[in-house]
Design a protein around this motif. Structure first.
Motif, PDB file in Angstrom:
ATOM      1  N   ASN A 120       0.801  -1.234   0.000  1.00  0.00           N
ATOM      2  CA  ASN A 120       0.000   0.000   0.000  1.00  0.00           C
ATOM      3  C   ASN A 120       0.830   1.279   0.000  1.00  0.00           C
ATOM      4  O   ASN A 120       0.271   2.376  -0.106  1.00  0.00           O
ATOM      5  CB  ASN A 120      -0.949   0.008   1.205  1.00  0.00           C
ATOM      6  CG  ASN A 120      -2.085  -0.992   1.057  1.00  0.00           C
ATOM      7  OD1 ASN A 120      -2.464  -1.349  -0.068  1.00  0.00           O
ATOM      8  ND2 ASN A 120      -2.624  -1.460   2.169  1.00  0.00           N
ATOM      9  N   LEU A 121       2.152   1.161   0.115  1.00  0.00           N
ATOM     10  CA  LEU A 121       2.987   2.357   0.049  1.00  0.00           C
ATOM     11  C   LEU A 121       2.898   2.972  -1.348  1.00  0.00           C
ATOM     12  O   LEU A 121       2.999   2.278  -2.355  1.00  0.00           O
ATOM     13  CB  LEU A 121       4.453   2.018   0.346  1.00  0.00           C
ATOM     14  CG  LEU A 121       4.834   1.723   1.792  1.00  0.00           C
ATOM     15  CD1 LEU A 121       6.323   1.383   1.872  1.00  0.00           C
ATOM     16  CD2 LEU A 121       4.538   2.905   2.693  1.00  0.00           C
ATOM     17  N   SER A 122       2.738   4.270  -1.425  1.00  0.00           N
ATOM     18  CA  SER A 122       2.674   4.946  -2.716  1.00  0.00           C
ATOM     19  C   SER A 122       4.067   5.059  -3.322  1.00  0.00           C
ATOM     20  O   SER A 122       5.046   5.373  -2.627  1.00  0.00           O
ATOM     21  CB  SER A 122       2.075   6.350  -2.550  1.00  0.00           C
ATOM     22  OG  SER A 122       2.173   7.075  -3.761  1.00  0.00           O
ATOM     23  N   LEU A 123       4.152   4.826  -4.620  1.00  0.00           N
ATOM     24  CA  LEU A 123       5.413   5.031  -5.341  1.00  0.00           C
ATOM     25  C   LEU A 123       5.520   6.447  -5.889  1.00  0.00           C
ATOM     26  O   LEU A 123       6.517   6.791  -6.531  1.00  0.00           O
ATOM     27  CB  LEU A 123       5.540   4.023  -6.488  1.00  0.00           C
ATOM     28  CG  LEU A 123       5.654   2.547  -6.104  1.00  0.00           C
ATOM     29  CD1 LEU A 123       5.827   1.687  -7.357  1.00  0.00           C
ATOM     30  CD2 LEU A 123       6.808   2.313  -5.136  1.00  0.00           C
ATOM     31  N   ASP A 124       4.502   7.263  -5.634  1.00  0.00           N
ATOM     32  CA  ASP A 124       4.508   8.666  -6.088  1.00  0.00           C
ATOM     33  C   ASP A 124       4.816   8.787  -7.575  1.00  0.00           C
ATOM     34  O   ASP A 124       5.544   9.690  -8.015  1.00  0.00           O
ATOM     35  CB  ASP A 124       5.519   9.490  -5.274  1.00  0.00           C
ATOM     36  CG  ASP A 124       5.163   9.561  -3.790  1.00  0.00           C
ATOM     37  OD1 ASP A 124       3.957   9.511  -3.481  1.00  0.00           O
ATOM     38  OD2 ASP A 124       6.074   9.653  -2.964  1.00  0.00           O
ATOM     39  N   GLY A 125       4.269   7.860  -8.352  1.00  0.00           N
ATOM     40  CA  GLY A 125       4.434   7.922  -9.791  1.00  0.00           C
ATOM     41  C   GLY A 125       5.729   7.329 -10.318  1.00  0.00           C
ATOM     42  O   GLY A 125       5.938   7.266 -11.534  1.00  0.00           O
ATOM     43  N   LYS A 126       6.603   6.874  -9.423  1.00  0.00           N
ATOM     44  CA  LYS A 126       7.877   6.290  -9.854  1.00  0.00           C
ATOM     45  C   LYS A 126       7.661   4.842 -10.319  1.00  0.00           C
ATOM     46  O   LYS A 126       6.742   4.166  -9.869  1.00  0.00           O
ATOM     47  CB  LYS A 126       8.892   6.302  -8.714  1.00  0.00           C
ATOM     48  CG  LYS A 126       9.161   7.677  -8.111  1.00  0.00           C
ATOM     49  CD  LYS A 126       9.842   8.601  -9.091  1.00  0.00           C
ATOM     50  CE  LYS A 126      10.228   9.910  -8.411  1.00  0.00           C
ATOM     51  NZ  LYS A 126      10.834  10.858  -9.366  1.00  0.00           N
ATOM     52  N   PRO A 127       8.527   4.328 -11.191  1.00  0.00           N
ATOM     53  CA  PRO A 127       8.374   2.950 -11.660  1.00  0.00           C
ATOM     54  C   PRO A 127       8.906   1.903 -10.701  1.00  0.00           C
ATOM     55  O   PRO A 127       8.685   0.706 -10.893  1.00  0.00           O
ATOM     56  CB  PRO A 127       9.191   2.936 -12.962  1.00  0.00           C
ATOM     57  CG  PRO A 127      10.222   3.995 -12.765  1.00  0.00           C
ATOM     58  CD  PRO A 127       9.587   5.052 -11.916  1.00  0.00           C
ATOM     59  N   LEU A 128       9.596   2.340  -9.640  1.00  0.00           N
ATOM     60  CA  LEU A 128      10.280   1.395  -8.761  1.00  0.00           C
ATOM     61  C   LEU A 128      10.362   1.947  -7.347  1.00  0.00           C
ATOM     62  O   LEU A 128      10.619   3.138  -7.148  1.00  0.00           O
ATOM     63  CB  LEU A 128      11.706   1.160  -9.291  1.00  0.00           C
ATOM     64  CG  LEU A 128      12.561   0.107  -8.579  1.00  0.00           C
ATOM     65  CD1 LEU A 128      12.026  -1.285  -8.882  1.00  0.00           C
ATOM     66  CD2 LEU A 128      14.012   0.216  -9.032  1.00  0.00           C
ATOM     67  N   GLY A 129      10.147   1.073  -6.367  1.00  0.00           N
ATOM     68  CA  GLY A 129      10.375   1.409  -4.965  1.00  0.00           C
ATOM     69  C   GLY A 129      11.415   0.474  -4.390  1.00  0.00           C
ATOM     70  O   GLY A 129      11.396  -0.735  -4.675  1.00  0.00           O
ATOM     71  N   ALA A 130      12.352   1.000  -3.603  1.00  0.00           N
ATOM     72  CA  ALA A 130      13.416   0.188  -3.019  1.00  0.00           C
ATOM     73  C   ALA A 130      13.968   0.917  -1.805  1.00  0.00           C
ATOM     74  O   ALA A 130      13.650   2.081  -1.560  1.00  0.00           O
ATOM     75  CB  ALA A 130      14.521  -0.066  -4.043  1.00  0.00           C
ATOM     76  N   ALA A 131      14.809   0.214  -1.037  1.00  0.00           N
ATOM     77  CA  ALA A 131      15.431   0.796   0.158  1.00  0.00           C
ATOM     78  C   ALA A 131      16.925   0.990  -0.080  1.00  0.00           C
ATOM     79  O   ALA A 131      17.558   0.220  -0.821  1.00  0.00           O
ATOM     80  CB  ALA A 131      15.203  -0.100   1.376  1.00  0.00           C
ATOM     81  N   CYS A 132      17.491   1.979   0.580  1.00  0.00           N
ATOM     82  CA  CYS A 132      18.919   2.273   0.436  1.00  0.00           C
ATOM     83  C   CYS A 132      19.780   1.091   0.863  1.00  0.00           C
ATOM     84  O   CYS A 132      19.433   0.355   1.792  1.00  0.00           O
ATOM     85  CB  CYS A 132      19.295   3.488   1.273  1.00  0.00           C
ATOM     86  SG  CYS A 132      18.954   5.051   0.473  1.00  0.00           S
ATOM     87  N   ASP A 133      20.902   0.939   0.182  1.00  0.00           N
ATOM     88  CA  ASP A 133      21.877  -0.099   0.504  1.00  0.00           C
ATOM     89  C   ASP A 133      22.980   0.529   1.344  1.00  0.00           C
ATOM     90  O   ASP A 133      23.871   1.199   0.828  1.00  0.00           O
ATOM     91  CB  ASP A 133      22.463  -0.686  -0.785  1.00  0.00           C
ATOM     92  CG  ASP A 133      23.310  -1.919  -0.537  1.00  0.00           C
ATOM     93  OD1 ASP A 133      24.089  -1.919   0.441  1.00  0.00           O
ATOM     94  OD2 ASP A 133      23.216  -2.881  -1.322  1.00  0.00           O
ATOM     95  N   PHE A 134      22.915   0.303   2.671  1.00  0.00           N
ATOM     96  CA  PHE A 134      23.897   0.918   3.556  1.00  0.00           C
ATOM     97  C   PHE A 134      25.284   0.287   3.418  1.00  0.00           C
ATOM     98  O   PHE A 134      26.271   0.862   3.841  1.00  0.00           O
ATOM     99  CB  PHE A 134      23.415   0.851   5.010  1.00  0.00           C
ATOM    100  CG  PHE A 134      22.469   1.968   5.383  1.00  0.00           C
ATOM    101  CD1 PHE A 134      21.714   2.609   4.416  1.00  0.00           C
ATOM    102  CD2 PHE A 134      22.333   2.365   6.707  1.00  0.00           C
ATOM    103  CE1 PHE A 134      20.835   3.633   4.757  1.00  0.00           C
ATOM    104  CE2 PHE A 134      21.470   3.397   7.063  1.00  0.00           C
ATOM    105  CZ  PHE A 134      20.729   4.034   6.084  1.00  0.00           C
TER     106      PHE A 134
END
Length: 310
Positions: A120-134
């Motif tokens: 349910n998190l919005s991608l705000d129109g982006k084609p991809l959602g991901a988390a930073c690689d620390f």
């Protein structure tokens, strides 16, 4: 009912670990009946497919296998990465066109929260959602390497590709999967398809909360993370309530007998699968005789700093 489409890609070697990941998702879902797994199967043997199906059905989910062949994919490989790693880049091509959104997970992780929250998190129109690689962000040397190889400016986030939320409509429209494979093949990136994804989606991806992909530099609170305020704050927040525990890196939980916090979660969810009576551990040849004592100590170190700073 709105279905939640989740994709894994695996060969037979990772069938058990895929089942563990599926079990963790279903056990923590408020509505497991909404979840449908699409398994990109690179020759997963029929008996192991049946064990995955039984695991998923016992926990009220749905599953469908899609046969793929990693040998048909062009792409740069090395000793540590096979072409099977590129299967995620074919999701837009091999899934039915009626499916316009998926969550992709690597098979070396467990999910500890309701996956519907991630869905349910919005991608705000982006084609991809991901988390930073620390693992990359904490290292000045690696950030410089990403600038030199990808053109990624200093301070620009770099994401880990083990958890991806994908807008398949945009992927199909722009042929993103092929773009990534072409980039990797042309440039022989150090981190293969993950580098290719970061190149193609530079400044065009949604940064999701770090808790949805907690990798070893975070759950072990590495010194370089601890010493960088911006990273430390986010890492402490993520390990306070991890939603995905991801054994990215060389040490895998199944290669060792149950022993401490490093692999406890894997064995917890293994119990809910049809692989629960399989011989364990399953060490690879280069891990014979090695121990996870150091990994457990690092997790104790992280817990110490969480108590002090959290």
């Amino acid at each position: 009912m709105n279905r939640i489409s989740i994709v894994f890609a695996s060969d037979d070697n990772y069938a058990q670990h895929l089942a563990v990941a599926c079990a963790s998702i279903l056990k923590n879902a408020a509505h497991p009946e909404k979840i449908c797994f699409y398994i990109l199967s690179d020759n997963i043997f029929p008996e192991n497919q049946n064990r995955i199906v039984q695991t998923v059905h016992d926990l009220k989910g749905g599953v469908q296998f899609i046969s793929v062949n990693s040998d048909d994919i062009k792409g740069f490989t090395s000793d540590h990465i096979s072409k099977a790693a590129y299967l995620r880049l074919t999701i837009d091509q091999v899934l039915p066109e009626t499916i316009t959104k998926v969550i992709y997970f690597d098979t070396d992780l467990v999910v500890l929260d309701d996956v519907e929250k991630l869905w349910n998190l919005s991608l705000d129109g982006k084609p991809l959602g991901a988390a930073c690689d620390f693992g990359i962000m904490k290292s000045k040397r690696m950030r410089q390497q990403k600038f030199e190889s990808l053109g990624l400016p200093e301070g620009t986030p770099y994401f880990n590709s083990g958890v991806l939320v994908m807008d398949l409509h945009q992927w199909r429209q722009k042929k993103y999967g092929n773009l990534v494979i072409d980039n990797v093949t042309k440039h022989a990136f150090r981190h293969h398809d993950q580098d290719g994804l970061n190149k193609v989606f530079m400044n065009n991806w949604k940064n999701i909360p770090l808790r949805w992909n907690v990798i070893p530099p975070v759950f072990m609170m590495s010194l370089k993370v601890l010493c960088r305020t911006s990273l430390r704050i986010k890492a402490l927040e993520a390990i306070k309530s991890p939603a995905v525990f991801h054994w990215a890196g060389r040490y895998k939980p199944w290669e060792f007998s149950l022993n401490g916090p490093f692999n406890q979660l894997y064995y917890d969810y293994l119990h809910w699968t049809s692989f629960k009576n399989s011989p364990m551990p399953k060490p690879s040849a280069d891990m014979q005789g090695k121990s996870i004592m150091r990994q457990n100590l690092r997790m104790e170190w992280a817990a110490f700093w969480q108590n002090i700073l959290g």
